[in-house]
Design a protein around this motif. Structure first.
Motif, mmCIF file in Angstrom:
data_model
loop_
_atom_site.group_PDB
_atom_site.id
_atom_site.type_symbol
_atom_site.label_atom_id
_atom_site.label_comp_id
_atom_site.label_asym_id
_atom_site.label_seq_id
_atom_site.Cartn_x
_atom_site.Cartn_y
_atom_site.Cartn_z
ATOM 1 N N ALA A 1 15.213 0.991 -5.185
ATOM 2 C CA ALA A 1 14.140 0.208 -5.288
ATOM 3 C C ALA A 1 13.376 0.500 -3.947
ATOM 4 O O ALA A 1 13.669 1.007 -2.934
ATOM 5 N N GLY A 2 12.188 0.402 -4.035
ATOM 6 C CA GLY A 2 11.031 0.204 -2.949
ATOM 7 C C GLY A 2 11.490 -0.750 -1.931
ATOM 8 O O GLY A 2 12.251 -1.653 -2.237
ATOM 9 N N GLU A 3 11.024 -0.405 -0.837
ATOM 10 C CA GLU A 3 11.343 -1.238 0.471
ATOM 11 C C GLU A 3 10.469 -2.681 0.430
ATOM 12 O O GLU A 3 9.331 -2.180 0.170
ATOM 13 N N GLY A 4 10.858 -3.747 0.568
ATOM 14 C CA GLY A 4 9.856 -4.738 0.725
ATOM 15 C C GLY A 4 9.116 -4.894 -0.676
ATOM 16 O O GLY A 4 7.966 -5.407 -0.518
ATOM 17 N N SER A 5 9.619 -4.650 -1.815
ATOM 18 C CA SER A 5 8.870 -4.289 -3.221
ATOM 19 C C SER A 5 8.153 -5.858 -3.297
ATOM 20 O O SER A 5 8.999 -6.712 -3.620
ATOM 21 N N PRO B 1 10.351 -3.614 -13.292
ATOM 22 C CA PRO B 1 10.927 -3.914 -14.551
ATOM 23 C C PRO B 1 12.158 -3.325 -14.916
ATOM 24 O O PRO B 1 12.243 -2.142 -14.787
ATOM 25 N N GLU B 2 13.172 -4.024 -15.331
ATOM 26 C CA GLU B 2 14.236 -3.423 -15.996
ATOM 27 C C GLU B 2 14.326 -3.013 -17.352
ATOM 28 O O GLU B 2 13.435 -3.740 -18.010
ATOM 29 N N ALA B 3 15.038 -2.280 -17.734
ATOM 30 C CA ALA B 3 14.901 -1.809 -19.142
ATOM 31 C C ALA B 3 15.608 -2.790 -20.162
ATOM 32 O O ALA B 3 16.707 -3.372 -19.281
ATOM 33 N N PRO B 4 15.054 -3.210 -20.915
ATOM 34 C CA PRO B 4 15.806 -4.095 -21.717
ATOM 35 C C PRO B 4 17.390 -3.737 -22.379
ATOM 36 O O PRO B 4 17.510 -2.787 -22.483
ATOM 37 N N VAL B 5 18.120 -4.735 -22.358
ATOM 38 C CA VAL B 5 19.592 -4.479 -22.664
ATOM 39 C C VAL B 5 19.664 -5.101 -24.027
ATOM 40 O O VAL B 5 19.539 -6.318 -24.265
ATOM 41 N N ALA B 6 20.250 -4.253 -24.770
ATOM 42 C CA ALA B 6 20.552 -4.485 -26.207
ATOM 43 C C ALA B 6 21.847 -5.526 -26.105
ATOM 44 O O ALA B 6 22.677 -5.546 -25.449
ATOM 45 N N PRO B 7 21.914 -6.586 -27.321
ATOM 46 C CA PRO B 7 23.053 -7.365 -27.233
ATOM 47 C C PRO B 7 24.304 -6.666 -27.451
ATOM 48 O O PRO B 7 24.297 -5.494 -28.135
ATOM 49 N N ILE C 1 0.417 6.430 -8.863
ATOM 50 C CA ILE C 1 0.427 6.222 -7.304
ATOM 51 C C ILE C 1 0.196 4.634 -6.815
ATOM 52 O O ILE C 1 0.732 4.326 -5.824
ATOM 53 N N GLU C 2 -0.716 4.018 -7.508
ATOM 54 C CA GLU C 2 -1.111 2.608 -7.328
ATOM 55 C C GLU C 2 0.213 1.810 -7.586
ATOM 56 O O GLU C 2 0.805 0.878 -6.637
ATOM 57 N N ALA C 3 0.900 2.036 -8.637
ATOM 58 C CA ALA C 3 2.114 1.286 -9.055
ATOM 59 C C ALA C 3 3.297 1.538 -8.110
ATOM 60 O O ALA C 3 3.906 0.745 -7.728
ATOM 61 N N LEU C 4 3.263 2.668 -7.684
ATOM 62 C CA LEU C 4 4.368 3.212 -6.755
ATOM 63 C C LEU C 4 4.332 2.230 -5.334
ATOM 64 O O LEU C 4 5.167 1.729 -4.912
ATOM 65 N N ALA C 5 3.012 2.273 -4.815
ATOM 66 C CA ALA C 5 2.594 1.577 -3.783
ATOM 67 C C ALA C 5 2.878 0.305 -3.792
ATOM 68 O O ALA C 5 3.455 -0.614 -2.985
ATOM 69 N N ASN C 6 2.664 -0.258 -5.131
ATOM 70 C CA ASN C 6 2.752 -2.007 -5.213
ATOM 71 C C ASN C 6 4.228 -2.388 -5.459
ATOM 72 O O ASN C 6 4.505 -3.274 -5.377
ATOM 73 N N ALA C 7 4.977 -1.259 -5.755
ATOM 74 C CA ALA C 7 6.398 -1.672 -5.922
ATOM 75 C C ALA C 7 7.241 -1.211 -4.657
ATOM 76 O O ALA C 7 8.478 -1.214 -4.640
ATOM 77 N N MET D 1 12.777 1.138 5.775
ATOM 78 C CA MET D 1 11.778 2.266 5.764
ATOM 79 C C MET D 1 11.172 2.647 4.214
ATOM 80 O O MET D 1 12.234 2.765 3.356
ATOM 81 N N ALA D 2 10.152 2.774 4.005
ATOM 82 C CA ALA D 2 9.990 2.902 2.402
ATOM 83 C C ALA D 2 10.191 4.364 2.156
ATOM 84 O O ALA D 2 10.158 5.238 2.842
ATOM 85 N N LYS D 3 10.367 4.309 0.917
ATOM 86 C CA LYS D 3 11.056 5.543 0.312
ATOM 87 C C LYS D 3 9.605 6.494 0.034
ATOM 88 O O LYS D 3 8.758 5.948 -0.620
ATOM 89 N N HIS D 4 9.495 7.773 0.099
ATOM 90 C CA HIS D 4 8.198 8.518 0.035
ATOM 91 C C HIS D 4 8.613 9.213 -1.261
ATOM 92 O O HIS D 4 9.456 10.066 -1.488
ATOM 93 N N VAL D 5 7.292 9.408 -2.241
ATOM 94 C CA VAL D 5 7.343 10.009 -3.373
ATOM 95 C C VAL D 5 6.181 10.709 -3.356
ATOM 96 O O VAL D 5 4.850 10.421 -2.901
#
Length: 160
Positions: free
Chosen positions: A121-125, A130-136, A19-25, A1-5
């Motif tokens: 994460a969203g369900e069935g995303s 995107p993940e935050a970039p990780v420094a070396p 809102i659109e980005a949340l739905a897409n994710a 079940m999708a998480k509700h925001v």
């Protein structure tokens, strides 16, 4: 079940991209433009995360009501604003009952990363979050690991 925001924002256009980005994710996003309606919708939609625009009249009052509800005590609340509303950072947000603060205009990938951090994460995303970039290792200024030398081709043996 999708998480509700649940998104409280009295200007439907300003957080429409979120809102659109949340739905897409893979999240189910609900928008309300009124603080009283936000409180009512919180229970109805079983929100797992709230985004509250500090520009919306009554937004801070709705935090107090949500936090008094047993189901709202642990629900993450993210304030959004431009900093002129008296809350400019996460520490100030926490003092007012929230969990975080994001400055508008929102950086959508950063906002989605914050949602993923707070509720998973969203369900069935259909779109990867995107993940935050990780420094070396050693920090951002550390030199990158050198590429290994390619394995040399063996030389052909001379014919007798």
């Amino acid at each position: 079940m999708a998480k509700h925001v649940l998104v409280l924002n009295d200007d439907e256009n300003s957080l429409g991209e979120l809102i659109e980005a949340l739905a897409n994710a893979g999240y189910t996003a609900f928008n309300t433009t009124d603080a009283d309606d936000c409180i009512d919708q919180f229970e109805v939609v079983k929100a797992e995360l709230l985004f509250l625009s500090l520009k919306t009249m009554g937004a801070l009052d709705s935090v107090q009501v949500v936090r008094m509800d047993p189901s709202g005590a642990e629900v993450p609340i993210v304030f959004t604003g431009d900093g002129t509303e008296g809350i400019k950072n996460t520490g100030a947000a926490q003092q007012r009952g929230g969990d975080d603060f994001l400055k508008v205009p929102l950086d959508i990938p950063a906002a989605l990363a914050k949602v993923k951090e707070l509720v998973g994460a969203g369900e069935g995303s259909p779109v990867p979050i995107p993940e935050a970039p990780v420094a070396p290792e050693g920090g951002a200024d550390a030199p990158a690991e050198p590429e290994p030398d390619p394995i040399p081709e063996p030389e052909p043996e001379p014919e007798p």
